[in-house]
Scaffold this active site. Structure first.
Site, mmCIF file in Angstrom:
data_model
loop_
_atom_site.group_PDB
_atom_site.id
_atom_site.type_symbol
_atom_site.label_atom_id
_atom_site.label_comp_id
_atom_site.label_asym_id
_atom_site.label_seq_id
_atom_site.Cartn_x
_atom_site.Cartn_y
_atom_site.Cartn_z
ATOM 1 N N HIS A 9 -21.216 8.984 -5.480
ATOM 2 C CA HIS A 9 -19.916 8.393 -5.803
ATOM 3 C C HIS A 9 -19.100 9.286 -6.731
ATOM 4 O O HIS A 9 -17.951 9.015 -7.008
ATOM 5 C CB HIS A 9 -20.097 7.012 -6.442
ATOM 6 C CG HIS A 9 -20.772 6.052 -5.522
ATOM 7 N ND1 HIS A 9 -20.181 5.598 -4.373
ATOM 8 C CD2 HIS A 9 -21.998 5.490 -5.555
ATOM 9 C CE1 HIS A 9 -21.004 4.790 -3.744
ATOM 10 N NE2 HIS A 9 -22.117 4.712 -4.439
ATOM 11 N N ARG A 27 -6.240 -0.097 -1.082
ATOM 12 C CA ARG A 27 -7.148 0.119 0.041
ATOM 13 C C ARG A 27 -7.315 -1.163 0.856
ATOM 14 O O ARG A 27 -7.595 -2.230 0.332
ATOM 15 C CB ARG A 27 -8.492 0.600 -0.469
ATOM 16 C CG ARG A 27 -9.350 1.000 0.676
ATOM 17 C CD ARG A 27 -10.524 1.837 0.304
ATOM 18 N NE ARG A 27 -11.499 1.597 1.355
ATOM 19 C CZ ARG A 27 -11.587 2.331 2.453
ATOM 20 N NH1 ARG A 27 -10.795 3.370 2.614
ATOM 21 N NH2 ARG A 27 -12.473 2.027 3.371
ATOM 22 N N ILE A 86 -28.854 10.427 3.915
ATOM 23 C CA ILE A 86 -28.689 9.027 4.324
ATOM 24 C C ILE A 86 -27.942 8.895 5.645
ATOM 25 O O ILE A 86 -27.934 7.843 6.269
ATOM 26 C CB ILE A 86 -27.997 8.230 3.201
ATOM 27 C CG1 ILE A 86 -28.791 8.351 1.904
ATOM 28 C CG2 ILE A 86 -27.845 6.755 3.553
ATOM 29 C CD1 ILE A 86 -30.240 7.910 1.990
ATOM 30 N N LYS A 112 0.834 -1.208 0.000
ATOM 31 C CA LYS A 112 0.000 0.000 0.000
ATOM 32 C C LYS A 112 0.869 1.259 0.000
ATOM 33 O O LYS A 112 0.692 2.161 -0.812
ATOM 34 C CB LYS A 112 -0.905 -0.024 1.221
ATOM 35 C CG LYS A 112 -1.693 1.253 1.454
ATOM 36 C CD LYS A 112 -2.278 1.266 2.865
ATOM 37 C CE LYS A 112 -3.059 2.545 3.120
ATOM 38 N NZ LYS A 112 -4.303 2.601 2.351
ATOM 39 N N CYS A 151 -26.564 7.674 -1.124
ATOM 40 C CA CYS A 151 -25.907 7.098 0.055
ATOM 41 C C CYS A 151 -25.396 8.250 0.920
ATOM 42 O O CYS A 151 -25.691 9.418 0.636
ATOM 43 C CB CYS A 151 -24.773 6.172 -0.411
ATOM 44 S SG CYS A 151 -24.097 5.136 0.904
ATOM 45 N N GLU A 179 -22.930 12.018 11.762
ATOM 46 C CA GLU A 179 -21.981 10.912 11.981
ATOM 47 C C GLU A 179 -20.516 11.335 12.146
ATOM 48 O O GLU A 179 -19.604 10.545 11.870
ATOM 49 C CB GLU A 179 -22.115 9.844 10.876
ATOM 50 C CG GLU A 179 -23.522 9.254 10.778
ATOM 51 C CD GLU A 179 -23.669 8.138 9.741
ATOM 52 O OE1 GLU A 179 -22.663 7.495 9.390
ATOM 53 O OE2 GLU A 179 -24.815 7.907 9.291
ATOM 54 N N GLU A 217 -25.114 -7.938 -0.695
ATOM 55 C CA GLU A 217 -23.822 -8.542 -1.021
ATOM 56 C C GLU A 217 -23.517 -9.752 -0.148
ATOM 57 O O GLU A 217 -22.692 -10.586 -0.503
ATOM 58 C CB GLU A 217 -22.701 -7.511 -0.881
ATOM 59 C CG GLU A 217 -22.367 -7.241 0.571
ATOM 60 C CD GLU A 217 -21.331 -6.158 0.750
ATOM 61 O OE1 GLU A 217 -21.393 -5.163 0.031
ATOM 62 O OE2 GLU A 217 -20.485 -6.325 1.633
ATOM 63 N N CYS A 243 -27.437 -0.045 -0.222
ATOM 64 C CA CYS A 243 -26.627 0.600 -1.246
ATOM 65 C C CYS A 243 -26.756 -0.048 -2.610
ATOM 66 O O CYS A 243 -26.874 0.601 -3.615
ATOM 67 C CB CYS A 243 -25.153 0.520 -0.887
ATOM 68 S SG CYS A 243 -24.744 1.447 0.558
HETATM 69 N N1 GLN Z 1 -25.603 5.949 7.280
HETATM 70 C C1 GLN Z 1 -24.447 5.619 6.533
HETATM 71 C C2 GLN Z 1 -23.817 6.863 5.942
HETATM 72 O O1 GLN Z 1 -24.521 7.747 5.556
HETATM 73 C C3 GLN Z 1 -24.763 4.652 5.443
HETATM 74 C C4 GLN Z 1 -23.535 4.277 4.658
HETATM 75 C C5 GLN Z 1 -23.749 3.147 3.661
HETATM 76 O O2 GLN Z 1 -24.842 2.826 3.295
HETATM 77 N N2 GLN Z 1 -22.695 2.519 3.221
HETATM 78 O O3 GLN Z 1 -22.624 6.995 5.835
HETATM 79 ZN ZN ZN Z 2 -25.414 3.361 1.152
#
Ligand code: GLN
Ligand code: ZN
Length: 751
Positions: free
Chosen positions: A691, A512, A428, A18, A723, A481, A602, A640
């Site tokens: 993204h 990563r 989200i 890395k 997301c 968060e 997944e 996701c």
């Molecule tokens: N609550 C999380 C965020 O907003 C959800 C992240 C995810 O779905 N990978 O970061």
């Molecule tokens: Zn997500």
């Protein structure tokens, strides 16, 4: 009996690869220095395998970035958009495919999860029938080097069926028509390898799935007949599950050896022994390449004995279930773990030794065998791993605990007190993780910030985040968060039954790495984990603040899980802990609560039958976590991965009041499925692709919402990004959210 592994992690025990890669990308390290570091790592890993007493060392497992990409480059399947990169230096060209080329505004190859693991590979693209110019594969030079150094190399390559099955192609391109061309490149590769090895591991994990199309399967025999004629002995290598319906295809390949995964596909041994043609050797994948625990000899030995009885020792090999890529490098680096946990662990280095020990036991090889047999005695259950109260609680879960008090329509009425407008807007969960936010957490972790100062600093971030959302005019707010480094680690650190390694890194993609938490014992909640932060956020606003939790399935899927209890049981224990947190939030007055299940899709096993079993307990775990609240409390969930048409009925079964899903790239087409199943809950299809650094316009989002309204009734539609926003900068997130809210207001006013 020979022993071998399917591959060793390339990252290095101090993540040397890395560091070297990132210094190279930063322009600090020359390409020669990068390749010198890689060569050192390869040699070190070969030495480990040889010293452990394995008969082969693995080559071709080491990639600069990704083995699928190495195969793509060998085939010359370079998509048209990279044409301007073809004249660049080889390393630059390679990394342009992997990471994109900013100067030329070229997007990289897409990345997706490697089967049901957390490793991501680069998806090959077959874009019409442009001619390909075959290139070299690094496995050839590596195998030559290993041989020159006196090792006995077994090159590992990804097979043509797996490569082609995983490649994406526009609908008009019939990718399997290129199989002959692909196979001829493989034949050349095998011939190039021939001088340096006597056995090649050719991997076709696709055989453990149901993804091989019916018209491709009949070609397996003929393709492998030609490959078998091209070079050294082939070991047809399968992993991540049982062969199931592809058993005949696998045994009919005519390869000298077959490798099967007896960890994920333990029950397949007798069927495989019954079908294996005379003379074919069988490699038993007994040592789990995807977990961190020592092999239970009491489980492994009977399998070896059965195979030896059927085939004789000479036709049996002992191996890892899959590559050790999916487990960390060396447990002796873990000096801070409690001894009773550490002594049960085996990382890649230890797993090599386990194979040699296993052989010694089978061959009853004196002292080594005695030691291994002694180690095989089932360890005393440690009191820390078995918590009677947790077991009793899990055993006494009743069906009514899996259901909300009333069905959705009644709950919906009971939630009217929230007085949300039509098309309510929300996010989200996470907001941009600025350097300042990261510094707060790091300073606290390093002891540079006192507890009180840390709380004050996070509160400032929360206040800022609430103010911004008020200004933006969002309807349901989040706290942002800032206190979370990772959505699973944050909870794991506070739950009983979890521990954390110092160096248990596993490659996720490229440079990563992730360090998954370890679930070693019974899981329970010790104290409320999120209420203080959320309550503080709620104290700052009249609008509802959404409590933010990670769901039980996602916590399970992104951790290393104990191997002495069924995953479904572990998941149930986590669900009860999350349920406690949901109830604490409700009691504290937080009446909108989101339980993220980002990993639900997944984590699905690779075959339909197993997937059904998984989905049943996974959905039940979510319901157990979510159902202990009043009808008037609104439960959200977020997922996701957008490819879940096939499991939509299971998503409906989750019975969340509101779900948000990634959707912006698919242009809302995935909502057709919601129409088809008459989904009755509320849905927030993502309208902002988080993204990408791109800022979507108000017009674009308006269009997406109008399109969504053709599939979802107005009173069921929510407005949110795809997301969380933690990877974005405020410069991008702020205008994007402004446009999102403006679009919501506009569409709300229409009809
Ligand atoms: N609550 C999380 C965020 O907003 C959800 C992240 C995810 O779905 N990978 O970061
Ligand atoms: Zn997500």
């Amino acid at each position: 009996m020979q022993t071998h592994i399917l591959g060793f992690p390339s990252i290095g025990k101090q993540r040397e690869q890395k560091q070297a890669l990132e210094s190279f990308w930063d322009g600090v390290l020359s390409v020669d220095a990068l390749s010198a570091t890689c060569t050192e790592l390869k040699k070190r890993h070969w030495r480990i395998q040889k010293d452990a007493g394995l008969d082969y060392v693995s080559t071709g497992d080491f990639s600069l970035y990704d083995r699928m990409l190495d195969t793509t480059c060998m085939l010359g399947a370079i998509p048209e958009r990279f044409t301007p990169c073809l004249d660049d230096a080889p390393a630059d060209r390679y990394f342009s495919l992997a990471r994109g080329n900013v100067g030329r505004n070229t997007a990289p190859l897409e990345m997706t999860k490697w089967f049901d693991t957390n490793y991501h590979y680069l998806v090959p693209e077959i874009d019409a029938d442009r001619p390909w110019t075959a290139g070299t594969h690094p496995v050839v030079a590596d195998t030559k080097l290993a041989r020159e150094l006196g090792f006995s190399p077994k090159p590992a390559i990804i097979g043509p069926f797996t490569w082609t099955a995983l490649a994406k192609a526009p609908r008009a391109v019939r990718k399997w028509e290129r199989l002959d061309e692909i196979v001829s490149v493989y034949a050349q590769l095998l011939a190039d390898l021939a001088p340096y090895c006597d056995c090649i591991q050719i991997e076709e994990p696709i055989l453990c799935t149901e993804l091989l199309p019916d018209d491709a399967r009949p070609r397996f025999r003929e393709v492998y007949a030609s490959l078998n004629a091209a070079g050294p002995k082939l070991m047809l290598t399968t992993y991540f599950g049982a062969l199931g319906g592809n058993l005949q295809t696998a045994v009919g390949s005519g390869c000298a050896a077959l490798h099967v995964d007896l960890v994920r596909g333990r029950k397949q041994l007798d069927a495989v022994l019954g079908a294996l043609p005379g003379g074919t050797a069988l490699s038993l994948g007994l040592v789990d390449g995807r977990n961190i625990w020592k092999t239970e000899y009491s489980t492994a030995l009977p399998l070896v004995e059965r195979a030896v009885a059927a085939l004789g020792k000479d036709r049996v090999l002992l191996g890892t279930s899959c590559s050790l890529l999916h487990c960390p490098v060396d447990v002796t680096e873990e000096t801070a773990l409690p001894e009773h946990i550490r002594k049960r662990m085996a990382f890649a280095v230890q797993k090599c030794a386990e194979l040699a020990a296993l052989r010694a036991v089978v061959e009853n090889d004196g002292a080594e065998a005695a030691a291994a047999r002694a180690a095989a005695q089932p360890a005393e259950p440690h009191p820390d791993r078995y918590v009677a109260a947790v077991r009793e609680r899990a055993a006494s879960v009743t069906p009514d605990m899996l259901a909300r008090r009333s069905p959705y329509p009644e709950r919906r009425a009971a939630q009217a007190w929230l007085k949300l407008p039509p098309l309510p807007s929300t996010s989200i969960g996470s907001f941009p993780q600025t350097d300042a936010v990261r510094k707060i957490r790091l300073d606290y972790k390093r002891g540079r910030l006192s507890e009180a100062d840390y709380v004050a600093a996070v509160r400032r971030e929360i206040r800022d985040c609430i103010e911004k959302q008020e200004q933006l005019g969002l309807d349901v707010l989040v706290h942002g968060e800032a206190e979370r480094n990772d959505m699973v680690e944050y909870f794991g650190q506070q739950l009983g039954g979890f521990c954390f390694t110092q160096n248990g890194w596993v490659q996720s993609y490229g440079s990563r790495c992730v360090k998954p938490p370890v679930i070693y014992g019974d899981v329970y909640r010790k104290h409320p984990m999120t209420t203080d932060w959320i309550l503080y956020a709620q104290s700052l606003t009249q609008k509802p603040v959404k409590g933010m939790l990670t769901g039980p399935v996602t916590i399970l899927c992104w951790s290393f899980v104990r191997d002495d209890l069924e995953r479904s049981e572990v998941c149930k224990q986590i669900a009860l802990a999350v349920r406690d947190e949901v109830q604490s939030l409700e009691k504290a007055g937080i009446r909108v609560i989101q339980i993220d299940e980002a990993a639900l899709r997944e984590g699905m096993p690779l075959t339909r039958a197993e997937a059904e079993i998984y989905l049943r307990w996974a959905v039940d775990a979510f319901r157990l976590a979510a159902s202990g609240v009043e009808d008037s409390t609104q439960i959200h969930s977020h997922m996701c991965y957008s490819e879940f048409n096939a499991i939509l009925s299971w998503i409906a079964e989750m019975d969340a009041d509101v779900i948000s899903i990634e959707a912006s790239r698919s242009g809302m087409e995935l909502l057709d499925a919601f129409t088809d199943v008459h989904y009755r809950g509320a849905v927030g299809p993502g309208v902002y692709d988080i993204h990408s650094p791109r800022i979507p316009t108000e017009e674009e989002i308006t269009q997406l919402l109008r399109r969504a309204l053709r599939r979802i009734p107005k009173d069921q539609l929510w407005v949110n990004p795809d997301c969380g926003l933690k990877t974005r900068r405020w410069e991008e997130a702020w205008p994007s959210l402004q446009h999102m809210v403006a679009a919501a207001v506009r569409v709300r006013a229409e009809a």
